[in-house]
Every structure is written in C-alpha cells, then in structure tokens.
Design an enzyme around this catalytic site. Structure first.
Site, PDB file in Angstrom:
ATOM      1  N   LEU A  60      80.783  41.978 -62.191  1.00  0.00           N
ATOM      2  CA  LEU A  60      79.988  40.768 -62.022  1.00  0.00           C
ATOM      3  C   LEU A  60      80.776  39.603 -61.450  1.00  0.00           C
ATOM      4  O   LEU A  60      80.279  38.481 -61.383  1.00  0.00           O
ATOM      5  CB  LEU A  60      79.359  40.376 -63.362  1.00  0.00           C
ATOM      6  CG  LEU A  60      78.520  41.478 -64.022  1.00  0.00           C
ATOM      7  CD1 LEU A  60      77.986  41.023 -65.375  1.00  0.00           C
ATOM      8  CD2 LEU A  60      77.388  41.922 -63.106  1.00  0.00           C
ATOM      9  N   CYS A  61      81.974  39.852 -60.999  1.00  0.00           N
ATOM     10  CA  CYS A  61      82.846  38.819 -60.441  1.00  0.00           C
ATOM     11  C   CYS A  61      82.432  38.496 -59.008  1.00  0.00           C
ATOM     12  O   CYS A  61      81.939  39.356 -58.283  1.00  0.00           O
ATOM     13  CB  CYS A  61      84.292  39.313 -60.473  1.00  0.00           C
ATOM     14  SG  CYS A  61      85.496  38.146 -59.795  1.00  0.00           S
ATOM     15  N   GLY A  62      82.668  37.288 -58.594  1.00  0.00           N
ATOM     16  CA  GLY A  62      82.396  36.886 -57.224  1.00  0.00           C
ATOM     17  C   GLY A  62      83.229  37.656 -56.201  1.00  0.00           C
ATOM     18  O   GLY A  62      82.869  37.716 -55.027  1.00  0.00           O
TER      19      GLY A  62
END
Length: 183
Positions: A60-62
C-alpha cells in the site's frame, strides 16, 4: 637515525594493521533464511553465486509501483545471475494483513509471479529479521521507509544500499547491477 627509521617503520606497520582490522570490521553476511510467502524457504547462501537485490516492500506504499521495475530487472538480468527478493514488511504500517493478500495483490496489480517473495517480515527494530539486524549492526543501514534496497555481490558482500526514491530501473541501479554481474 636508525632508531628513527625503525620507529617510523614500526609505526607504519602498526597503522597498516589497525587499518586492516578496521577495514575488515564488517562481519560477513550471516547464513540467513527468509520464509517464503507461499511456504518455501530462501537461504541467501544458496544464492552465493548470484547478485541479489533485496527490497523491503509494502503493497500500500506510494512506491509500490516499483514492483513492476523490480520484475523488469529480474526479467532483464535473471539469465546473467540476478535474483530480486521482495521482503514485505508492515514496519511502516502500509502492508496488507496477510501473506495471501500480499501475494494475490502483487500478482494482480503488478504481474509479480516468479519473483521470490518472503512472508511479511520485520525489517527494523528489536524484532528485525537477522539479515536486517546484520545490516544495521555491520553497515549502519536500516530501512527508514518501504522500498529500501540492498545490492549483494556474488559471495554476499554488500555492494550498495539505496533509498526508497531510487528507482530499480534507474541508470544508477542498472549500472551498479551490470557491474556486479560482470565482476
């Protein structure tokens, strides 16, 4: 004059010994194993003849778009001896809750099918996986965010470390990988 020259030579020898001790102060990579996301086990020593890029990841990290570039690196350099190991971690609170969800998401969103992937693993702090504890203790390197990268040469020596913003397919990383594969 002889005493002075002897003293200088003795001092040079001592400095050389201290320099050698300091230069070798980094311990060699421990024989560590990562538990795989699908129940397999990845022992880094089994890849000692390979160049290995270890990346702490989070779905879910950019920076999750880097999964595609990690797969591109693997596809491009696998036959030359590159392994890319993804190490999902929730240390920065951006990972899905289960290994199955992580695997499914990475396959569906980024086409990751043949990249070795560890199970969700601690990469920082007291509970850090032994590989990451070794990096912290021997190289003063600890991931400060998701998608930090460590390039290991053949034999397991740390060649380079990279931050999250360093894209896997950047000219710098490709150059470092190509040089490691040649050497």
């Amino acid at each position: 004059m002889r005493k002075f020259v002897s003293g200088v030579i003795a001092l040079m020898i001592m400095v050389g010994l201290v320099t050698t001790v300091l230069a070798s102060g980094r311990s060699s990579m421990p024989d560590v194993t990562f538990d795989g996301i699908e129940g397999e086990r990845f022992r880094l020593a089994d890849w000692s003849d390979k160049v290995v890029l270890v990346v702490n990841t989070a779905s879910l990290c950019g920076y999750a778009g880097q999964f595609e570039e990690m797969q591109d690196l693997l596809d491009r350099y696998y036959d030359e001896g590159l392994i890319v190991l993804a190490v999902p971690s929730d240390n920065f609170r951006q990972e899905l809750p289960t290994n199955a969800e992580v695997r499914r998401y990475c396959v569906m969103a980024f086409g990751i099918e043949d990249m070795p992937m560890a199970e969700i693993t601690d990469v920082t702090g007291e509970r850090a996986h032994p590989f990451y504890a070794w990096l912290r203790d021997s190289y003063d390197f600890e991931p400060d965010w998701n998608f930090n990268k460590v390039l290991l040469g053949r034999g397991g020596e740390v060649l380079h470390t990279y931050r999250s913003s360093d894209a896997p397919m950047s000219d710098t990383m490709r150059h470092d990988i190509e040089r490691a594969l040649r050497g």
